[in-house]
Design a protein around this motif. Structure first.
Motif, PDB file in Angstrom:
ATOM      1  N   MET A 198      38.291  22.664  41.593  1.00 51.03           N
ATOM      2  CA  MET A 198      38.759  23.580  40.787  1.00 51.03           C
ATOM      3  C   MET A 198      39.835  24.679  41.264  1.00 51.03           C
ATOM      4  O   MET A 198      40.863  24.821  40.585  1.00 51.03           O
ATOM      5  N   ALA A 199      39.709  24.473  42.509  1.00 48.18           N
ATOM      6  CA  ALA A 199      40.504  25.342  43.330  1.00 48.18           C
ATOM      7  C   ALA A 199      41.928  24.833  43.325  1.00 48.18           C
ATOM      8  O   ALA A 199      43.075  25.725  43.127  1.00 48.18           O
ATOM      9  N   ARG A 200      42.127  23.468  43.382  1.00 50.58           N
ATOM     10  CA  ARG A 200      43.270  22.708  43.399  1.00 50.58           C
ATOM     11  C   ARG A 200      44.108  23.064  41.916  1.00 50.58           C
ATOM     12  O   ARG A 200      45.126  23.300  41.965  1.00 50.58           O
ATOM     13  N   LYS A 201      43.284  23.043  40.974  1.00 52.68           N
ATOM     14  CA  LYS A 201      43.729  23.298  39.407  1.00 52.68           C
ATOM     15  C   LYS A 201      44.390  24.818  39.357  1.00 52.68           C
ATOM     16  O   LYS A 201      45.148  24.948  39.065  1.00 52.68           O
ATOM     17  N   LEU A 202      43.334  25.753  39.970  1.00 56.66           N
ATOM     18  CA  LEU A 202      43.790  27.144  40.018  1.00 56.66           C
ATOM     19  C   LEU A 202      45.003  27.343  40.661  1.00 56.66           C
ATOM     20  O   LEU A 202      45.957  27.962  40.234  1.00 56.66           O
ATOM     21  N   VAL A 203      45.291  26.677  41.882  1.00 60.64           N
ATOM     22  CA  VAL A 203      46.726  26.922  42.596  1.00 60.64           C
ATOM     23  C   VAL A 203      47.937  26.158  41.844  1.00 60.64           C
ATOM     24  O   VAL A 203      48.884  26.955  41.785  1.00 60.64           O
ATOM     25  N   GLU A 204      47.367  25.001  41.239  1.00 61.41           N
ATOM     26  CA  GLU A 204      48.542  24.532  40.284  1.00 61.41           C
ATOM     27  C   GLU A 204      48.789  25.452  38.992  1.00 61.41           C
ATOM     28  O   GLU A 204      50.196  25.515  38.648  1.00 61.41           O
ATOM     29  N   LEU A 205      48.007  26.007  38.650  1.00 65.54           N
ATOM     30  CA  LEU A 205      48.064  27.000  37.415  1.00 65.54           C
ATOM     31  C   LEU A 205      48.861  28.055  37.922  1.00 65.54           C
ATOM     32  O   LEU A 205      49.687  28.628  37.033  1.00 65.54           O
ATOM     33  N   GLY A 206      48.858  28.590  39.237  1.00 65.85           N
ATOM     34  CA  GLY A 206      49.869  29.560  39.679  1.00 65.85           C
ATOM     35  C   GLY A 206      48.877  30.924  39.549  1.00 65.85           C
ATOM     36  O   GLY A 206      49.733  31.962  39.482  1.00 65.85           O
ATOM     37  N   VAL A 207      47.430  31.029  39.990  1.00 59.12           N
ATOM     38  CA  VAL A 207      46.966  32.200  39.812  1.00 59.12           C
ATOM     39  C   VAL A 207      47.441  33.089  41.048  1.00 59.12           C
ATOM     40  O   VAL A 207      47.820  32.179  42.063  1.00 59.12           O
ATOM     41  N   ASP A 208      47.463  34.291  41.016  1.00 60.04           N
ATOM     42  CA  ASP A 208      47.764  35.191  42.346  1.00 60.04           C
ATOM     43  C   ASP A 208      46.706  35.027  43.111  1.00 60.04           C
ATOM     44  O   ASP A 208      47.050  34.918  44.560  1.00 60.04           O
ATOM     45  N   ILE A 209      45.527  35.334  43.027  1.00 60.65           N
ATOM     46  CA  ILE A 209      44.558  35.305  43.979  1.00 60.65           C
ATOM     47  C   ILE A 209      43.292  34.926  43.312  1.00 60.65           C
ATOM     48  O   ILE A 209      43.138  34.694  42.253  1.00 60.65           O
ATOM     49  N   LEU A 210      42.849  33.950  44.379  1.00 59.03           N
ATOM     50  CA  LEU A 210      41.625  32.999  44.098  1.00 59.03           C
ATOM     51  C   LEU A 210      40.400  33.656  44.636  1.00 59.03           C
ATOM     52  O   LEU A 210      40.159  33.351  46.195  1.00 59.03           O
ATOM     53  N   GLU A 211      39.429  34.042  43.913  1.00 58.20           N
ATOM     54  CA  GLU A 211      38.273  34.386  44.723  1.00 58.20           C
ATOM     55  C   GLU A 211      37.161  33.458  44.805  1.00 58.20           C
ATOM     56  O   GLU A 211      36.857  32.859  43.676  1.00 58.20           O
ATOM     57  N   ALA A 212      36.972  32.962  45.807  1.00 56.45           N
ATOM     58  CA  ALA A 212      36.184  31.809  46.263  1.00 56.45           C
ATOM     59  C   ALA A 212      34.859  31.721  46.152  1.00 56.45           C
ATOM     60  O   ALA A 212      34.020  30.571  46.417  1.00 56.45           O
ATOM     61  N   GLY A 213      34.131  33.345  46.456  1.00 62.04           N
ATOM     62  CA  GLY A 213      32.800  33.158  46.619  1.00 62.04           C
ATOM     63  C   GLY A 213      32.473  34.350  47.309  1.00 62.04           C
ATOM     64  O   GLY A 213      33.189  35.463  47.449  1.00 62.04           O
TER      65      GLY A 213
END
Ligand code: KIV
Ligand code: ZN
Length: 391
Positions: free
Chosen positions: A31-46
């Protein structure tokens, strides 16, 4: 030039902590890979202190996507902050997101602390987090139900302690746009350029997106949200909705995000394949019916000029084509067009025949007819016509 709104994705944290949405570390990585591709600015992972799995996921996302801005959640206490910092060791742009409740209800019944104690805990946690990372976000849990004077005091104090982002969550989804917008406007004015004001809205009254939008208009420049709007109880602000509102209604909202919208649909699909449920069919932007036109009048208008009934080009969010669902409300025009798309040029008599056969079947169906079924009806009609001619 329009103002930039930062998209803070919490699908892997707030989203993941809701029923039916647990994800393993490999699933979070996909899912993180997709979110990076999507271009979100910050990714809260847990929330690393919450479990070994959460710690491992933050660590794994930080290693796999070192340049992504990865956030880890921590309550305002030493153990939590240290654990979050440790999980983020391999992130090149780590963010510690520390929170404590500030509303009277939470202070009295949950924390059993005074305002001064909460203020001290908040400042101490931010200072400790700043010893580990440059980028610290502070959240005033239940901020929307907090006394605005106290919220202002806490916001100023955490910024003085080193927080770069101050998040004011509507934790229980109680606020309404006018009220929330006013509160956010007040905090944004208080903090000026010293910090980014962020919003995090829950959807208990179905207002998470509307509240987030009102907050952006009042000065918030970070929106916390999730794919398909998953999250605690009724969920969080839906990422795809807030992003597409800003994009589609630029005339009213002079803001932009860094999201590559053509990945929205696939992000939604991927999430649905990982967790136990997908969005409801009529969910805006990513629902199965979001670009389907069934009513005959709509199909007729759409086929003449898409903009009559379509405000978003489905390709801009990654849906291949606006799918026309053919059901009992479909008209001759749409049925003829579908037949053409399937390679059949029908005479007027053939179209009349197909239309009657089609309605005969569709009338008893909740769902529309599949292309193969339409082809079968066309063939059936032609065979019968040949038989009648031969008799
Ligand atoms: O809803 C909430 O208040 C939260 C905070 C931890 C940001 O999820
Ligand atoms: Zn939340």
């Amino acid at each position: 030039m329009t103002d930039r709104v930062y998209i803070f994705d919490t699908t892997l944290r707030d989203g993941e902590q809701s029923p039916g949405c647990s994800m393993t570390t490999p699933e979070k990585l996909r899912m993180a890979r997709k979110l990076v591709e999507l271009g979100v600015d910050i990714l809260e992972a847990g929330f690393p202190i919450a479990s070994e799995g959460d710690f491992e996921a933050v660590d794994a996302v930080s290693r796999e996507y070192p340049w992504a801005q990865v956030a880890a959640l921590a309550r305002c206490c030493t153990l939590d902050v240290e654990r979050a910092a440790k999980a983020l060791t391999h992130a090149r742009r780590p963010r510690i997101h520390t929170f404590i409740a500030t509303s009277e209800i939470h202070l009295k019944h949950k924390l059993k602390k005074t305002r001064q104690q909460v203020l001290d805990d908040a400042v101490a946690a931010v200072e400790l987090a700043r010893r580990h990372v440059d980028d610290v976000e502070f959240s005033a849990e239940d901020g929307a139900r907090t006394d605005p004077d106290f919220l202002e005091t806490v916001s100023r104090a955490v910024v003085a302690a080193g927080a770069r982002t101050v998040n004011i969550p509507d934790t229980v989804g109680y606020s309404i746009p006018s009220e929330y917008g006013a509160l956010i406007g007040r905090i944004a004015k208080t903090l000026g350029d010293c910090a980014i004001v962020s919003v995090h809205c829950h959807d208990d009254l179905g207002l998470a997106v509307a509240n987030s939008l009102a907050a952006v208009q009042a000065g918030a420049r970070q929106v916390e949200c999730t794919i398909n709007g998953i999250g605690e109880r009724a969920g969080n602000c839906s990422l795809e909705e807030i992003v597409m509102i800003l994009k589609t209604r630029g005339d009213s909202f002079p803001y932009h995000t860094g999201v590559n919208t053509e990945h929205l649909y696939s992000a939604s699909e991927l999430l649905s394949s990982i967790i136990t449920f997908g969005p409801q069919p009529n969910k805006a932007i990513v629902g199965r019916n979001a670009f389907a036109h069934e009513a005959g009048i709509h199909q007729d208008g759409y086929l003449k000029e898409k903009s009559t009934y379509e405000i978003i080009d489905p390709r801009s969010v990654g849906v291949p084509e606006g799918k026309l669902v053919l059901g009992k409300h479909s008209g001759r025009h749409a049925i003829n067009q579908r037949a053409k798309d399937l390679g059949y040029e029908l005479s007027r008599e053939e179209l009349d025949d197909l239309y009657h056969r089609f309605i005969g079947v569709a009338d008893h169906r909740k769902k529309g007819l599949m292309d193969e079924e339409i082809v079968a009806l066309i063939r059936q009609g032609r065979e019968e016509a040949l038989r009648v001619a031969a008799d």
